[in-house]
Design a protein around this motif. Structure first.
Motif, PDB file in Angstrom:
ATOM      1  N   VAL A 125       0.175  -3.576   2.051  1.00 47.96           N
ATOM      2  CA  VAL A 125      -0.466  -2.284   1.789  1.00 47.96           C
ATOM      3  C   VAL A 125      -1.167  -1.872   3.087  1.00 47.96           C
ATOM      4  O   VAL A 125      -2.048  -2.590   3.576  1.00 47.96           O
ATOM      5  CB  VAL A 125      -1.484  -2.385   0.629  1.00 47.96           C
ATOM      6  N   VAL A 126      -0.746  -0.730   3.645  1.00 52.17           N
ATOM      7  CA  VAL A 126      -1.328  -0.279   4.916  1.00 52.17           C
ATOM      8  C   VAL A 126      -2.257   0.915   4.723  1.00 52.17           C
ATOM      9  O   VAL A 126      -2.965   1.314   5.653  1.00 52.17           O
ATOM     10  CB  VAL A 126      -0.230   0.054   5.957  1.00 52.17           C
ATOM     11  N   HIS A 127      -2.257   1.490   3.530  1.00 51.98           N
ATOM     12  CA  HIS A 127      -3.181   2.576   3.208  1.00 51.98           C
ATOM     13  C   HIS A 127      -3.336   2.584   1.692  1.00 51.98           C
ATOM     14  O   HIS A 127      -2.378   2.333   0.968  1.00 51.98           O
ATOM     15  CB  HIS A 127      -2.633   3.933   3.677  1.00 51.98           C
ATOM     16  N   PHE A 128      -4.548   2.841   1.232  1.00 45.36           N
ATOM     17  CA  PHE A 128      -4.760   2.920  -0.223  1.00 45.36           C
ATOM     18  C   PHE A 128      -5.900   3.862  -0.511  1.00 45.36           C
ATOM     19  O   PHE A 128      -6.796   4.089   0.314  1.00 45.36           O
ATOM     20  CB  PHE A 128      -5.030   1.503  -0.781  1.00 45.36           C
TER      21      PHE A 128
ATOM     22  N   SER B 221       5.468   6.317   9.935  1.00 43.24           N
ATOM     23  CA  SER B 221       4.511   5.722   9.011  1.00 43.24           C
ATOM     24  C   SER B 221       3.581   6.770   8.439  1.00 43.24           C
ATOM     25  O   SER B 221       3.241   6.734   7.265  1.00 43.24           O
ATOM     26  CB  SER B 221       3.690   4.644   9.703  1.00 43.24           C
ATOM     27  N   ALA B 222       3.150   7.683   9.297  1.00 45.12           N
ATOM     28  CA  ALA B 222       2.226   8.720   8.855  1.00 45.12           C
ATOM     29  C   ALA B 222       2.866   9.650   7.849  1.00 45.12           C
ATOM     30  O   ALA B 222       2.182  10.267   7.041  1.00 45.12           O
ATOM     31  CB  ALA B 222       1.714   9.519  10.053  1.00 45.12           C
TER      32      ALA B 222
ATOM     33  N   LEU C  77       0.510  -5.398  -7.798  1.00 41.68           N
ATOM     34  CA  LEU C  77       0.621  -4.001  -8.201  1.00 41.68           C
ATOM     35  C   LEU C  77       1.889  -3.762  -8.995  1.00 41.68           C
ATOM     36  O   LEU C  77       2.952  -4.295  -8.664  1.00 41.68           O
ATOM     37  CB  LEU C  77       0.655  -3.081  -6.974  1.00 41.68           C
ATOM     38  N   SER C  78       1.769  -2.949 -10.028  1.00 44.68           N
ATOM     39  CA  SER C  78       2.923  -2.400 -10.727  1.00 44.68           C
ATOM     40  C   SER C  78       3.093  -1.007 -10.122  1.00 44.68           C
ATOM     41  O   SER C  78       2.222  -0.154 -10.286  1.00 44.68           O
ATOM     42  CB  SER C  78       2.640  -2.326 -12.228  1.00 44.68           C
ATOM     43  N   HIS C  79       4.184  -0.793  -9.395  1.00 47.35           N
ATOM     44  CA  HIS C  79       4.289   0.422  -8.583  1.00 47.35           C
ATOM     45  C   HIS C  79       5.625   1.123  -8.741  1.00 47.35           C
ATOM     46  O   HIS C  79       6.601   0.549  -9.229  1.00 47.35           O
ATOM     47  CB  HIS C  79       4.071   0.077  -7.103  1.00 47.35           C
ATOM     48  N   GLY C  80       5.638   2.368  -8.290  1.00 50.13           N
ATOM     49  CA  GLY C  80       6.866   3.152  -8.241  1.00 50.13           C
ATOM     50  C   GLY C  80       7.731   2.698  -7.078  1.00 50.13           C
ATOM     51  O   GLY C  80       7.369   1.769  -6.344  1.00 50.13           O
ATOM     52  N   PRO C  81       8.896   3.348  -6.895  1.00 47.36           N
ATOM     53  CA  PRO C  81       9.821   2.957  -5.825  1.00 47.36           C
ATOM     54  C   PRO C  81       9.201   3.090  -4.430  1.00 47.36           C
ATOM     55  O   PRO C  81       8.509   4.061  -4.148  1.00 47.36           O
ATOM     56  CB  PRO C  81      10.988   3.933  -5.972  1.00 47.36           C
ATOM     57  N   LEU C  82       9.449   2.090  -3.600  1.00 43.25           N
ATOM     58  CA  LEU C  82       9.028   2.125  -2.196  1.00 43.25           C
ATOM     59  C   LEU C  82      10.271   2.540  -1.399  1.00 43.25           C
ATOM     60  O   LEU C  82      11.031   1.702  -0.916  1.00 43.25           O
ATOM     61  CB  LEU C  82       8.510   0.762  -1.742  1.00 43.25           C
ATOM     62  N   THR C  83      10.474   3.838  -1.283  1.00 37.67           N
ATOM     63  CA  THR C  83      11.703   4.337  -0.666  1.00 37.67           C
ATOM     64  C   THR C  83      11.821   3.939   0.802  1.00 37.67           C
ATOM     65  O   THR C  83      12.921   3.657   1.277  1.00 37.67           O
ATOM     66  CB  THR C  83      11.806   5.864  -0.801  1.00 37.67           C
ATOM     67  N   ASN C  84      10.700   3.863   1.513  1.00 37.93           N
ATOM     68  CA  ASN C  84      10.759   3.478   2.926  1.00 37.93           C
ATOM     69  C   ASN C  84      11.185   2.024   3.108  1.00 37.93           C
ATOM     70  O   ASN C  84      11.640   1.636   4.176  1.00 37.93           O
ATOM     71  CB  ASN C  84       9.415   3.732   3.627  1.00 37.93           C
ATOM     72  N   LEU C  85      11.073   1.219   2.058  1.00 35.84           N
ATOM     73  CA  LEU C  85      11.470  -0.189   2.111  1.00 35.84           C
ATOM     74  C   LEU C  85      12.710  -0.461   1.251  1.00 35.84           C
ATOM     75  O   LEU C  85      13.094  -1.615   1.069  1.00 35.84           O
ATOM     76  CB  LEU C  85      10.307  -1.082   1.656  1.00 35.84           C
ATOM     77  N   ASN C  86      13.297   0.602   0.699  1.00 27.24           N
ATOM     78  CA  ASN C  86      14.474   0.484  -0.170  1.00 27.24           C
ATOM     79  C   ASN C  86      14.231  -0.471  -1.332  1.00 27.24           C
ATOM     80  O   ASN C  86      15.063  -1.315  -1.649  1.00 27.24           O
ATOM     81  CB  ASN C  86      15.705   0.043   0.632  1.00 27.24           C
TER      82      ASN C  86
ATOM     83  N   GLU D 153       4.233  -1.162   4.178  1.00 22.74           N
ATOM     84  CA  GLU D 153       5.196  -1.379   5.256  1.00 22.74           C
ATOM     85  C   GLU D 153       5.504  -2.867   5.322  1.00 22.74           C
ATOM     86  O   GLU D 153       4.732  -3.694   4.840  1.00 22.74           O
ATOM     87  CB  GLU D 153       4.611  -0.958   6.614  1.00 22.74           C
ATOM     88  N   ASN D 154       6.609  -3.181   5.971  1.00 23.65           N
ATOM     89  CA  ASN D 154       6.948  -4.571   6.244  1.00 23.65           C
ATOM     90  C   ASN D 154       6.230  -4.941   7.539  1.00 23.65           C
ATOM     91  O   ASN D 154       6.587  -4.462   8.610  1.00 23.65           O
ATOM     92  CB  ASN D 154       8.461  -4.731   6.393  1.00 23.65           C
ATOM     93  N   VAL D 155       5.200  -5.754   7.433  1.00 27.15           N
ATOM     94  CA  VAL D 155       4.407  -6.167   8.591  1.00 27.15           C
ATOM     95  C   VAL D 155       4.649  -7.657   8.818  1.00 27.15           C
ATOM     96  O   VAL D 155       4.263  -8.483   7.996  1.00 27.15           O
ATOM     97  CB  VAL D 155       2.897  -5.896   8.370  1.00 27.15           C
ATOM     98  N   ASN D 156       5.323  -7.965   9.910  1.00 29.89           N
ATOM     99  CA  ASN D 156       5.653  -9.359  10.246  1.00 29.89           C
ATOM    100  C   ASN D 156       6.319 -10.097   9.091  1.00 29.89           C
ATOM    101  O   ASN D 156       5.994 -11.247   8.794  1.00 29.89           O
ATOM    102  CB  ASN D 156       4.402 -10.115  10.710  1.00 29.89           C
ATOM    103  N   GLY D 157       7.225  -9.420   8.398  1.00 31.83           N
ATOM    104  CA  GLY D 157       7.981 -10.048   7.325  1.00 31.83           C
ATOM    105  C   GLY D 157       7.305 -10.051   5.962  1.00 31.83           C
ATOM    106  O   GLY D 157       7.858 -10.577   5.006  1.00 31.83           O
TER     107      GLY D 157
END
Length: 114
Positions: free
Chosen positions: A107-110, A38-39, A60-69, A99-103
């Motif tokens: 947003v875990v950091h901003f 995560s870090a 949010l209009s965002h770029g690719p979230l590669t960690n979440l595919n 991150e996927n938190v409980n399904g």
């Protein structure tokens, strides 16, 4: 028979030394844990489209979230700290990690974009 016992003792003592050496060679290496992964996540650029303080969510209009595919898109996300919503308004540019938190994609950091 004495030769067989001597050979066996030498073989076992050598195995113990090799195992001990292998253990000490890798003692300083840490396995990547989920929190370590995560870090290392990449900050994603986004634009705030809507803030819903009552629901604890932001669009949010965002770029690719590669960690979440996930490809770049506009979507509603939960926030792990609802106080962050007081720091966001429609049109703001931010950088975030999710991150996927409980399904739920959360947003875990901003931080405000510079």
């Amino acid at each position: 028979m004495k030769a067989l016992i001597t050979a066996s003792l030498i073989a076992f003592s050598t195995l113990g030394a090799v195992s001990a050496q292998a253990a000490s060679d890798h003692a300083g290496h840490a396995m990547a844990s989920p929190s370590a992964a995560s870090a290392e996540m990449q900050m994603i650029d986004a634009q705030v489209k809507k803030v819903d303080k009552a629901a604890g969510k932001v669009t949010l209009s965002h770029g690719p979230l590669t960690n979440l595919n996930m490809p770049a898109m506009t979507m509603v996300l939960k926030v792990s700290n609802v106080a962050w919503l007081d720091q966001m308004k429609t049109g703001d540019k931010i950088r975030f990690m999710a991150e996927n938190v409980n399904g739920a994609i959360t947003v875990v950091h901003f931080e405000p974009a510079k």
